[in-house]
Design a protein around this motif. Structure first.
Motif, PDB file in Angstrom:
ATOM      1  N   PHE A   1       0.965  -1.243   0.016  1.00  0.00           N
ATOM      2  CA  PHE A   1      -0.036   0.048   0.252  1.00  0.00           C
ATOM      3  C   PHE A   1       1.021   1.371  -0.061  1.00  0.00           C
ATOM      4  O   PHE A   1       0.701   2.204  -0.531  1.00  0.00           O
ATOM      5  CB  PHE A   1      -0.725  -0.334   1.201  1.00  0.00           C
ATOM      6  CG  PHE A   1      -1.955   1.549   1.243  1.00  0.00           C
ATOM      7  CD1 PHE A   1      -2.643   1.654   0.654  1.00  0.00           C
ATOM      8  CD2 PHE A   1      -1.718   2.161   2.492  1.00  0.00           C
ATOM      9  CE1 PHE A   1      -3.764   2.860   0.724  1.00  0.00           C
ATOM     10  CE2 PHE A   1      -2.793   3.467   2.226  1.00  0.00           C
ATOM     11  CZ  PHE A   1      -3.613   3.756   1.265  1.00  0.00           C
ATOM     12  N   VAL A   2       2.156   1.545   0.765  1.00  0.00           N
ATOM     13  CA  VAL A   2       3.043   2.543   0.463  1.00  0.00           C
ATOM     14  C   VAL A   2       3.455   2.678  -0.561  1.00  0.00           C
ATOM     15  O   VAL A   2       3.787   3.704  -1.249  1.00  0.00           O
ATOM     16  CB  VAL A   2       3.671   2.114   1.905  1.00  0.00           C
ATOM     17  CG1 VAL A   2       5.263   3.237   1.774  1.00  0.00           C
ATOM     18  CG2 VAL A   2       3.175   2.161   3.530  1.00  0.00           C
ATOM     19  N   ASN A   3       3.971   1.278  -0.842  1.00  0.00           N
ATOM     20  CA  ASN A   3       4.579   1.891  -2.447  1.00  0.00           C
ATOM     21  C   ASN A   3       3.684   2.053  -3.311  1.00  0.00           C
ATOM     22  O   ASN A   3       3.840   2.847  -4.333  1.00  0.00           O
ATOM     23  CB  ASN A   3       4.539   0.113  -2.702  1.00  0.00           C
ATOM     24  CG  ASN A   3       5.855  -0.415  -2.011  1.00  0.00           C
ATOM     25  OD1 ASN A   3       6.538  -1.666  -1.928  1.00  0.00           O
ATOM     26  ND2 ASN A   3       6.744   0.477  -1.396  1.00  0.00           N
ATOM     27  N   TRP A   4       2.050   1.555  -3.472  1.00  0.00           N
ATOM     28  CA  TRP A   4       1.492   2.235  -3.778  1.00  0.00           C
ATOM     29  C   TRP A   4       0.853   3.949  -3.810  1.00  0.00           C
ATOM     30  O   TRP A   4       0.907   4.268  -5.408  1.00  0.00           O
ATOM     31  CB  TRP A   4       0.007   1.452  -4.126  1.00  0.00           C
ATOM     32  CG  TRP A   4      -1.505   2.090  -5.031  1.00  0.00           C
ATOM     33  CD1 TRP A   4      -1.663   1.999  -6.070  1.00  0.00           C
ATOM     34  CD2 TRP A   4      -2.666   2.942  -4.114  1.00  0.00           C
ATOM     35  NE1 TRP A   4      -2.682   2.599  -6.471  1.00  0.00           N
ATOM     36  CE2 TRP A   4      -3.167   3.019  -5.553  1.00  0.00           C
ATOM     37  CE3 TRP A   4      -2.139   3.367  -3.554  1.00  0.00           C
ATOM     38  CZ2 TRP A   4      -4.220   3.916  -5.213  1.00  0.00           C
ATOM     39  CZ3 TRP A   4      -3.893   4.634  -2.778  1.00  0.00           C
ATOM     40  CH2 TRP A   4      -4.521   5.065  -4.051  1.00  0.00           C
ATOM     41  N   LEU A   5       0.742   4.302  -2.487  1.00  0.00           N
ATOM     42  CA  LEU A   5       1.056   6.098  -2.637  1.00  0.00           C
ATOM     43  C   LEU A   5       2.502   6.514  -3.660  1.00  0.00           C
ATOM     44  O   LEU A   5       2.055   7.643  -3.661  1.00  0.00           O
ATOM     45  CB  LEU A   5       1.400   5.705  -1.079  1.00  0.00           C
ATOM     46  CG  LEU A   5       0.172   5.787  -0.047  1.00  0.00           C
ATOM     47  CD1 LEU A   5      -0.686   5.413   1.075  1.00  0.00           C
ATOM     48  CD2 LEU A   5      -1.375   6.079  -1.023  1.00  0.00           C
ATOM     49  N   LEU A   6       3.537   6.174  -3.028  1.00  0.00           N
ATOM     50  CA  LEU A   6       4.604   5.688  -3.730  1.00  0.00           C
ATOM     51  C   LEU A   6       4.115   6.644  -5.167  1.00  0.00           C
ATOM     52  O   LEU A   6       4.409   7.625  -5.882  1.00  0.00           O
ATOM     53  CB  LEU A   6       5.494   5.987  -2.807  1.00  0.00           C
ATOM     54  CG  LEU A   6       6.535   6.080  -1.718  1.00  0.00           C
ATOM     55  CD1 LEU A   6       7.776   4.898  -1.293  1.00  0.00           C
ATOM     56  CD2 LEU A   6       6.583   6.806  -1.157  1.00  0.00           C
ATOM     57  N   VAL A   7       3.721   5.482  -6.037  1.00  0.00           N
ATOM     58  CA  VAL A   7       3.577   5.545  -6.966  1.00  0.00           C
ATOM     59  C   VAL A   7       2.812   6.557  -7.549  1.00  0.00           C
ATOM     60  O   VAL A   7       2.859   7.164  -8.531  1.00  0.00           O
ATOM     61  CB  VAL A   7       3.863   4.394  -7.298  1.00  0.00           C
ATOM     62  CG1 VAL A   7       3.453   3.948  -9.020  1.00  0.00           C
ATOM     63  CG2 VAL A   7       5.009   3.113  -7.176  1.00  0.00           C
ATOM     64  N   VAL A   8       1.530   6.937  -6.644  1.00  0.00           N
ATOM     65  CA  VAL A   8       0.804   7.855  -6.811  1.00  0.00           C
ATOM     66  C   VAL A   8       1.310   9.205  -7.069  1.00  0.00           C
ATOM     67  O   VAL A   8       0.609   9.997  -7.905  1.00  0.00           O
ATOM     68  CB  VAL A   8      -0.865   7.069  -6.877  1.00  0.00           C
ATOM     69  CG1 VAL A   8      -1.767   8.227  -7.132  1.00  0.00           C
ATOM     70  CG2 VAL A   8      -1.179   6.101  -7.182  1.00  0.00           C
ATOM     71  N   ASN A   9       1.621   9.342  -6.133  1.00  0.00           N
ATOM     72  CA  ASN A   9       2.189  10.902  -4.908  1.00  0.00           C
ATOM     73  C   ASN A   9       3.309  11.533  -5.914  1.00  0.00           C
ATOM     74  O   ASN A   9       3.561  12.678  -5.514  1.00  0.00           O
ATOM     75  CB  ASN A   9       1.612  10.102  -3.937  1.00  0.00           C
ATOM     76  CG  ASN A   9      -0.177  10.286  -3.508  1.00  0.00           C
ATOM     77  OD1 ASN A   9      -0.730  11.026  -3.912  1.00  0.00           O
ATOM     78  ND2 ASN A   9       0.050   9.610  -2.958  1.00  0.00           N
ATOM     79  N   VAL A  10       4.065  10.393  -5.494  1.00  0.00           N
ATOM     80  CA  VAL A  10       5.849  11.326  -6.133  1.00  0.00           C
ATOM     81  C   VAL A  10       5.766  10.874  -7.596  1.00  0.00           C
ATOM     82  O   VAL A  10       6.084  10.119  -8.376  1.00  0.00           O
ATOM     83  CB  VAL A  10       6.190  10.490  -5.408  1.00  0.00           C
ATOM     84  CG1 VAL A  10       7.905  10.360  -5.663  1.00  0.00           C
ATOM     85  CG2 VAL A  10       6.397  10.177  -4.309  1.00  0.00           C
ATOM     86  N   ALA A  11       6.405  12.305  -8.173  1.00  0.00           N
ATOM     87  CA  ALA A  11       6.155  12.083  -9.411  1.00  0.00           C
ATOM     88  C   ALA A  11       7.898  11.398 -10.119  1.00  0.00           C
ATOM     89  O   ALA A  11       8.943  12.146  -9.514  1.00  0.00           O
ATOM     90  CB  ALA A  11       6.619  13.653 -10.319  1.00  0.00           C
ATOM     91  N   PRO A  12       7.877  10.597 -10.886  1.00  0.00           N
ATOM     92  CA  PRO A  12       9.038   9.689 -10.779  1.00  0.00           C
ATOM     93  C   PRO A  12       9.812  10.959 -11.483  1.00  0.00           C
ATOM     94  O   PRO A  12      11.141  10.612 -11.004  1.00  0.00           O
ATOM     95  CB  PRO A  12       8.820   8.642 -12.254  1.00  0.00           C
ATOM     96  CG  PRO A  12       7.776   8.872 -12.672  1.00  0.00           C
ATOM     97  CD  PRO A  12       7.434  10.054 -11.456  1.00  0.00           C
TER      98      PRO A  12
END
Length: 219
Positions: free
Chosen positions: A35-46
């Protein structure tokens, strides 16, 4: 792979919990990590990660992971171990963010489905044949180190990357999932051991996912 010594624990002074609660705790911790990984993918611009100096990023990644492993290895308190787990989850999540940004959503979902299916199968095998996975543990470690050395040599010296390496690493981490799950059910069933076991399994599963994604991406 970062090694955890949680599976060497044969006794404990902590309160034991039921097998059901033990497995539920492992499942919850794994879900939290994903879930934390998903939050990072959604909210942090690569793009914001790619501009970071590679050496700074790499050193920070290793420092956070090793600190997290140290915390959950050295502590018998579930809360402290959970904090250590998150010090592993976040840098892994940033890596996942950078990797999945290269692929379309359908491919990423397919990789998640395959990883979930393979993980379930390997957990079942780890429960049924724990002695087999114990026997091959040494071979898994040697094989992983050898493959990683070859991969780094190819990338940084030869400037190439052979497809078979991703397959080899994926197979190795399948073995690690079965091995770590089998060991997780052989140590004292405490809340702290459940968190620590989940941390080890999380690293196995994420590494498997990243390799499966690369394999699918080539198709």
């Amino acid at each position: 792979m970062l090694e955890s010594d949680v599976f060497n624990r044969k006794s404990t002074s902590s309160a034991l919990i039921s097998p059901a609660i033990y497995n539920i705790t492992i499942g919850f911790c794994l879900f939290w990590g994903f879930f934390v990984n998903w939050l990072l993918v959604v909210n942090v611009a690569p793009e914001s990660l790619w501009v970071i100096n590679p050496w700074v990023f790499f050193i920070g990644y290793l420092a956070s992971c090793f600190f997290g492993v140290y915390l959950f290895n050295s502590s018998e308190k579930p809360l402290i171990s959970f904090v250590g787990y998150n010090f592993v989850v976040v840098p892994f999540g940033l890596i996942v963010n950078m990797v999945v940004s290269r692929y379309n959503e359908a491919l990423v979902i397919e990789a998640i489905r395959i990883t979930a299916g393979v993980t379930l199968v390997m957990m079942i095998l780890g429960s049924v044949y724990p002695k087999f996975f114990q026997k091959i543990s040494g071979a898994l470690t040697v094989a992983l180190l050898a493959v990683l050395v070859v991969e780094l040599f190819q990338i940084f010296v030869l400037g190439i990357h052979h497809d078979w390496i991703d397959w080899a690493v994926a197979v190795i981490f399948c073995g690690y999932i079965g091995y770590d799950w089998g060991r997780a059910n052989q140590i004292p069933k405490t809340l702290d051991n459940a968190v620590d076991s989940a941390a080890a399994l999380y690293m196995d599963i994420i590494n498997l996912f990243l390799r499966i994604l690369r394999i699918l991406g080539r198709k």
